[in-house]
Design a protein around this motif. Sequence first.
Motif, PDB file in Angstrom:
ATOM      1  N   ILE A  54     -10.442  -9.682 -18.210  1.00 36.21           N
ATOM      2  CA  ILE A  54      -9.026  -9.344 -18.397  1.00 36.21           C
ATOM      3  C   ILE A  54      -8.824  -8.716 -19.767  1.00 36.21           C
ATOM      4  O   ILE A  54      -8.095  -7.750 -19.911  1.00 36.21           O
ATOM      5  N   PHE A  78     -11.327 -17.360 -11.222  1.00 33.27           N
ATOM      6  CA  PHE A  78     -10.586 -17.714 -12.426  1.00 33.27           C
ATOM      7  C   PHE A  78      -9.380 -18.555 -12.036  1.00 33.27           C
ATOM      8  O   PHE A  78      -8.534 -18.119 -11.275  1.00 33.27           O
ATOM      9  N   TRP A  88       4.796 -15.889  -3.301  1.00 33.99           N
ATOM     10  CA  TRP A  88       5.215 -15.321  -2.018  1.00 33.99           C
ATOM     11  C   TRP A  88       4.148 -15.473  -0.948  1.00 33.99           C
ATOM     12  O   TRP A  88       4.324 -14.984   0.160  1.00 33.99           O
ATOM     13  N   TYR A 129       4.879 -22.893   0.885  1.00 38.65           N
ATOM     14  CA  TYR A 129       4.753 -22.002  -0.262  1.00 38.65           C
ATOM     15  C   TYR A 129       4.465 -22.848  -1.501  1.00 38.65           C
ATOM     16  O   TYR A 129       4.803 -24.039  -1.537  1.00 38.65           O
TER      17      TYR A 129
ATOM     18  N   GLU B 146       0.054 -13.833 -16.361  1.00 37.16           N
ATOM     19  CA  GLU B 146      -0.930 -14.716 -15.731  1.00 37.16           C
ATOM     20  C   GLU B 146      -1.025 -14.509 -14.227  1.00 37.16           C
ATOM     21  O   GLU B 146      -2.034 -14.820 -13.618  1.00 37.16           O
ATOM     22  N   MET B 147       0.077 -14.016 -13.636  1.00 36.52           N
ATOM     23  CA  MET B 147       0.106 -13.783 -12.195  1.00 36.52           C
ATOM     24  C   MET B 147      -0.996 -12.804 -11.768  1.00 36.52           C
ATOM     25  O   MET B 147      -1.509 -12.874 -10.672  1.00 36.52           O
ATOM     26  N   TYR B 149      -3.965 -12.413 -13.301  1.00 35.19           N
ATOM     27  CA  TYR B 149      -5.324 -12.741 -13.714  1.00 35.19           C
ATOM     28  C   TYR B 149      -6.291 -13.008 -12.563  1.00 35.19           C
ATOM     29  O   TYR B 149      -7.410 -12.515 -12.573  1.00 35.19           O
ATOM     30  N   PRO B 150      -5.878 -13.841 -11.565  1.00 38.21           N
ATOM     31  CA  PRO B 150      -6.851 -14.089 -10.499  1.00 38.21           C
ATOM     32  C   PRO B 150      -7.306 -12.796  -9.821  1.00 38.21           C
ATOM     33  O   PRO B 150      -8.477 -12.650  -9.477  1.00 38.21           O
ATOM     34  N   LEU B 151      -6.388 -11.822  -9.686  1.00 34.80           N
ATOM     35  CA  LEU B 151      -6.783 -10.559  -9.061  1.00 34.80           C
ATOM     36  C   LEU B 151      -7.662  -9.731  -9.989  1.00 34.80           C
ATOM     37  O   LEU B 151      -8.675  -9.179  -9.559  1.00 34.80           O
ATOM     38  N   ALA B 160      -4.792  -3.193  -4.634  1.00 37.50           N
ATOM     39  CA  ALA B 160      -4.651  -4.624  -4.318  1.00 37.50           C
ATOM     40  C   ALA B 160      -3.531  -5.244  -5.140  1.00 37.50           C
ATOM     41  O   ALA B 160      -2.760  -6.054  -4.627  1.00 37.50           O
ATOM     42  N   GLU B 164      -0.579  -7.069  -3.254  1.00 31.29           N
ATOM     43  CA  GLU B 164      -0.510  -8.530  -3.343  1.00 31.29           C
ATOM     44  C   GLU B 164       0.571  -9.000  -4.314  1.00 31.29           C
ATOM     45  O   GLU B 164       1.077 -10.109  -4.170  1.00 31.29           O
ATOM     46  N   ILE B 165       0.888  -8.194  -5.323  1.00 30.12           N
ATOM     47  CA  ILE B 165       1.809  -8.674  -6.355  1.00 30.12           C
ATOM     48  C   ILE B 165       3.046  -7.796  -6.505  1.00 30.12           C
ATOM     49  O   ILE B 165       4.166  -8.271  -6.347  1.00 30.12           O
ATOM     50  N   PRO B 168       5.485  -7.495  -3.151  1.00 26.83           N
ATOM     51  CA  PRO B 168       6.211  -8.744  -2.818  1.00 26.83           C
ATOM     52  C   PRO B 168       7.121  -9.220  -3.938  1.00 26.83           C
ATOM     53  O   PRO B 168       8.215  -9.717  -3.660  1.00 26.83           O
ATOM     54  N   ALA B 169       6.704  -9.041  -5.192  1.00 24.05           N
ATOM     55  CA  ALA B 169       7.545  -9.532  -6.297  1.00 24.05           C
ATOM     56  C   ALA B 169       8.835  -8.735  -6.389  1.00 24.05           C
ATOM     57  O   ALA B 169       9.857  -9.253  -6.818  1.00 24.05           O
ATOM     58  N   ARG B 244      11.180 -15.369   2.410  1.00 20.90           N
ATOM     59  CA  ARG B 244      11.350 -16.771   2.761  1.00 20.90           C
ATOM     60  C   ARG B 244      10.912 -17.669   1.604  1.00 20.90           C
ATOM     61  O   ARG B 244      11.487 -18.721   1.360  1.00 20.90           O
ATOM     62  N   TRP B 245       9.901 -17.209   0.883  1.00 20.90           N
ATOM     63  CA  TRP B 245       9.362 -17.999  -0.224  1.00 20.90           C
ATOM     64  C   TRP B 245      10.401 -18.239  -1.308  1.00 20.90           C
ATOM     65  O   TRP B 245      10.313 -19.200  -2.063  1.00 20.90           O
ATOM     66  N   VAL B 248      12.573 -21.534  -1.334  1.00 19.75           N
ATOM     67  CA  VAL B 248      11.940 -22.851  -1.451  1.00 19.75           C
ATOM     68  C   VAL B 248      12.108 -23.416  -2.856  1.00 19.75           C
ATOM     69  O   VAL B 248      12.370 -22.686  -3.776  1.00 19.75           O
TER      70      VAL B 248
END
Lengths: 250, 248
Positions: A54, A78, A88, A129, B146-147, B149-151, B160, B164-165, B168-169, B244-245, B248
Amino acid sequence: MISISALAVAYEAQAGRCLALENVSLGLEVGETCAVIGPSGCGKSTLLKVLAGIIKKYSGTVMIDGRPLTPRETKIGFIPQNYGLLPWKTVYQNALLGVTVGRAATGADKARLAALFDQLGLAGLEDRYPGELSGGQQQRVALARAFLLRPTLLLMDEPFSALDAITREELQDVFRHFWRREPIATVLVTHQVEEAVYLGRKLVILSAAPGRVRQVVDNSPVGAVSARSDGSFARQCALVREIIQEAWRK
Amino acid sequence: MSENRPKAWYLYGAVALLVLWQGASVFADLPIVPRPLAVLDNLGRIFGDKIALHSLFSLGRIVAGAVGAMAVGIPVGLGMGYFPRLDRALSPLVYLTYPIPKIALLPVVMLLAGLGETAKIIMIALIIVFQVIIAVRDGVKSIPGEMYYPLYSLGAGFGAVLREILIPASTPRILSAMRIAMATAVSVLFFTETFGTEYGMGYFIMDAWLRVNYLEMYAGIVVLSVLGLILFAAIDWLERRLCRWQSV
Ligand SMILES: Nc1ncnc2c1ncn2[C@@H]1O[C@H](COP(=O)(O)OP(=O)(O)O)[C@@H](O)[C@H]1O
Ligand SMILES: [Mg+2]
C-alpha cells in the motif's frame, strides 16, 4: 524467505517530513509467525502497509525469495485494524472477496468457505451485513476471508485489540488452531505482550517513533505451542516485558 | 410493517391535499379553483385517450435526461473523487457552472440543439448532472483509506476498486442527488414543453389553460404531480433494492 533490509519510511505532512520507520531489518521464514510489538505511533501500521504494497515510497528493500515483494506476484492477505469488511457486502460476499478479486468463486471455494464458517461459528450469518455483527463476529469474517485466500503472507494489524478480553482470547485460540493446521507466514502487529508471546514465534520489539528494531526475541518454544496457563508462558511474558521496558526507555 | 408505512404515508398525503383543495375551492368559489372531485371525474374520463400519451412523453424525457446525467455525472464524479489531480483540475469548472440557473442556458441549448427533443432532454440532464457529479465526488472522498487496503494488498486494479468499492459506496449518494434534482427537473421539463412540441404534460396544461378548460388543466396538474410521485417512489424503491446495507 521474506527479508526486509534497511527499511525507512517518511510521511510528507504539513509540518514537514515525519520519519515513521528507520533502518528496519527483518527476516521471516515460511510458516513463521512474527509478532511486532511497539508503542503507539511507532510505525507498526506503516510497516504492514509497506509489506502489503500500500505504501510504495520507501527506502531500503523488501524481498520475497530474492525478488521484490509486490501484491501482484505474491498472494498477500491483509486484515487492517478495523477488519476491512466492506459494509455493502454480506458476510458471505465479504469472505469471498479475497479469492474473487480477478476471478469468479469456484465450487471448491464455496465448499471450503462453508466449512470455515462452520468452524468459526459464522454459519447462519451469511446474509447479514457487517453492520449487523458484533466486533468479534466481524473479526471472524476477516479471519475466514484470510484463511480462504491461503495467502503466502498474512498481515494483521492489532487484530484483536478492539475486542473484550474473553472474545480476544477466544479468537487468539481460533487463529492458533487454523494457523497450526496451515502454517502461513504471518506478521502481526500488537501493543500487547501476552498476545505477542501467545501468537508469535519471533518477537520483534520496536522503539518509540521513529520505529527501529530494538531486539528480536526467539519465542519458538512458547509461541503457538504452549497454553496460557503454562508456567513457561508466564515466564516468557515477564521476560519480554523486561526487555520492552529497557527498550522503550531509551 | 415498515414495508407498508410508505404506502400509508402516500395515501395520507393525497387525502390531506384533497381536503385542503376542497376547502380552498369552497372558500374561493371561482371557476379557476374547481372542486377536486369534478377534476378527478374529468381526469378519469379523458386520461385514456388524451392525457396518457402526454404523460408518457414527459416521463420519457425525464428518464432520458436522468440517464444522460448519470452517464456523464457518475464517471466524472468518480474520477474527481478518486484522483485528486482531476479534482483540482475540474472543481473550479464545476463550481463556476453549477450555480448558473440552468433555465438561463435554455436559449443557448435551443440554439445548439434545436427546438426538438434533444434540447429538452439536455436541459433536464443539465439540472441533474451537477448534483450527481458533486454527490459522487464527495461520496468517494469520504471513503476511509482503510477500506481500500484489503483490495490493494490483493493487487487489485482500478477495475476491481471501482466495482467493489467506488460504485457501491456512491450509489446512495447518487440516488439522493437524483431525489434532490428531480423537483427542479420536473419544473424545467414543464417549461420546455410549453414550446416546440405538441406532446408532454407542459403542453397539455398550457393548452387547456388557453382553451379556458380549467377541469382539464387541473387534471393535467394532478397527473404531473402523480408523475413526480412515481419518480420519487421509483428512487425510493431503487434505494431499498440497492442499498439494503445502509438501513442496518
Ligand atoms: N498518512 C500519514 N501522514 C502523515 N503521518 C502519518 C500518516 N500515517 C501515520 N503517520 C505518522 O507516522 C507515525 C507512525 O504511524 P503508524 O504506523 O500508524 O503507527 P502505529 O501503527 O505504530 O500506531 C505516527 O507518528 C503517525 O503520526
Ligand atoms: Mg496502528
